[in-house]
Write a protein that holds these residues in place. Sequence first.
Motif, mmCIF file in Angstrom:
data_model
loop_
_atom_site.group_PDB
_atom_site.id
_atom_site.type_symbol
_atom_site.label_atom_id
_atom_site.label_comp_id
_atom_site.label_asym_id
_atom_site.label_seq_id
_atom_site.Cartn_x
_atom_site.Cartn_y
_atom_site.Cartn_z
ATOM 1 N N TYR A 1 0.826 -1.196 0.000
ATOM 2 C CA TYR A 1 0.000 0.000 0.000
ATOM 3 C C TYR A 1 0.865 1.252 0.000
ATOM 4 C CZ TYR A 1 -3.544 -3.236 1.875
ATOM 5 O OH TYR A 1 -4.404 -4.270 2.071
ATOM 6 N N CYS A 2 0.464 2.248 -0.760
ATOM 7 C CA CYS A 2 1.053 3.563 -0.537
ATOM 8 C C CYS A 2 0.185 4.273 0.500
ATOM 9 C CB CYS A 2 1.184 4.371 -1.808
ATOM 10 S SG CYS A 2 -0.333 4.888 -2.596
ATOM 11 N N ALA A 3 0.797 5.082 1.296
ATOM 12 C CA ALA A 3 0.099 5.688 2.420
ATOM 13 C C ALA A 3 0.569 7.109 2.649
ATOM 14 C CB ALA A 3 0.323 4.854 3.681
ATOM 15 N N ARG A 4 -0.317 7.899 3.229
ATOM 16 C CA ARG A 4 0.009 9.269 3.533
ATOM 17 C C ARG A 4 0.533 9.430 4.955
ATOM 18 N NH1 ARG A 4 -4.303 14.155 2.900
ATOM 19 N NH2 ARG A 4 -4.781 13.450 5.017
ATOM 20 N N ASP A 5 0.543 8.326 5.698
ATOM 21 C CA ASP A 5 1.080 8.346 7.040
ATOM 22 C C ASP A 5 1.792 7.025 7.299
ATOM 23 O OD1 ASP A 5 -1.015 6.458 8.552
ATOM 24 O OD2 ASP A 5 -2.080 7.783 7.173
ATOM 25 N N ARG A 6 2.694 7.027 8.254
ATOM 26 C CA ARG A 6 3.532 5.852 8.468
ATOM 27 C C ARG A 6 2.746 4.641 8.957
ATOM 28 N NH1 ARG A 6 9.488 5.317 10.515
ATOM 29 N NH2 ARG A 6 9.452 3.267 11.507
ATOM 30 N N THR A 7 1.641 4.883 9.670
ATOM 31 C CA THR A 7 0.844 3.769 10.184
ATOM 32 C C THR A 7 -0.021 3.138 9.109
ATOM 33 O OG1 THR A 7 -1.030 5.155 10.812
ATOM 34 C CG2 THR A 7 0.726 4.873 12.437
ATOM 35 N N GLY A 8 -0.168 3.826 7.971
ATOM 36 C CA GLY A 8 -1.008 3.285 6.916
ATOM 37 C C GLY A 8 -2.485 3.556 7.100
ATOM 38 N N GLU A 9 -2.824 4.448 8.032
ATOM 39 C CA GLU A 9 -4.234 4.730 8.275
ATOM 40 C C GLU A 9 -4.910 5.288 7.021
ATOM 41 O OE1 GLU A 9 -4.913 7.097 11.710
ATOM 42 O OE2 GLU A 9 -7.041 7.359 11.309
ATOM 43 N N THR A 10 -4.203 6.136 6.297
ATOM 44 C CA THR A 10 -4.714 6.670 5.034
ATOM 45 C C THR A 10 -3.929 6.018 3.916
ATOM 46 O OG1 THR A 10 -5.201 8.787 6.090
ATOM 47 C CG2 THR A 10 -5.137 8.738 3.677
ATOM 48 N N ARG A 11 -4.519 5.027 3.297
ATOM 49 C CA ARG A 11 -3.818 4.251 2.282
ATOM 50 C C ARG A 11 -4.783 3.871 1.167
ATOM 51 N NH1 ARG A 11 -4.910 0.729 6.547
ATOM 52 N NH2 ARG A 11 -5.875 -1.257 5.975
ATOM 53 N N GLY A 12 -4.242 3.348 0.091
ATOM 54 C CA GLY A 12 -5.057 2.909 -1.015
ATOM 55 C C GLY A 12 -5.558 1.494 -0.825
ATOM 56 N N GLN A 13 -6.022 0.893 -1.929
ATOM 57 C CA GLN A 13 -6.544 -0.472 -1.887
ATOM 58 C C GLN A 13 -5.443 -1.519 -1.939
ATOM 59 O OE1 GLN A 13 -9.919 -1.348 -1.440
ATOM 60 N NE2 GLN A 13 -9.855 0.812 -0.847
ATOM 61 N N GLY A 14 -4.283 -1.094 -2.363
ATOM 62 C CA GLY A 14 -3.150 -2.002 -2.361
ATOM 63 C C GLY A 14 -2.981 -2.772 -3.660
ATOM 64 N N THR A 15 -1.806 -3.353 -3.809
ATOM 65 C CA THR A 15 -1.506 -4.221 -4.943
ATOM 66 C C THR A 15 -0.740 -5.432 -4.418
ATOM 67 O OG1 THR A 15 -0.555 -4.278 -7.180
ATOM 68 C CG2 THR A 15 0.640 -2.986 -5.543
ATOM 69 N N GLN A 16 -1.109 -6.600 -4.891
ATOM 70 C CA GLN A 16 -0.539 -7.838 -4.369
ATOM 71 C C GLN A 16 0.787 -8.154 -5.059
ATOM 72 O OE1 GLN A 16 -1.599 -9.787 -1.838
ATOM 73 N NE2 GLN A 16 0.173 -11.142 -2.108
ATOM 74 N N VAL A 17 1.771 -8.485 -4.255
ATOM 75 C CA VAL A 17 3.060 -8.951 -4.748
ATOM 76 C C VAL A 17 3.287 -10.353 -4.205
ATOM 77 C CG1 VAL A 17 5.557 -8.618 -4.669
ATOM 78 C CG2 VAL A 17 4.031 -6.642 -4.922
#
Length: 113
Positions: A93-109
């Motif tokens: 996930y890319c996130a706007r904060d280090r905890t990931g509280e504000t993040r996208g839907q993600g991409t699977q690797v």
Amino acid sequence: VQLAESGGGLVQPGGSLTLSCAASGFTFKDYWMYWVRQTPGQGLEWIATVTRIGGTVYADSVKGRFIISRDNANNSLYLQMNDLKPEDTARYYCARDRTGETRGQGTQVTVSS
């Protein structure tokens, strides 16, 4: 705030992938940005930070293998992943904060032979 990750997939150990994140809905250039990842049953793990002007910090687990970067002109965040290992398998996930509280839907690797 919208964050949209792309670029994940299946890769063999030792391979490389580059993830991208398109950001919108906020002034991207004003924020430090982050990549975090999550494996099933585990919490979010911070792996990389990029400052507003491109300074970087990495978790020990990815240091020397991953490179985080940003393009403020195009509101984009990137994660270049090299020498991938099976233990890197996760949803990223890319996130706007280090905890990931504000993040996208993600991409699977998935790293597997």
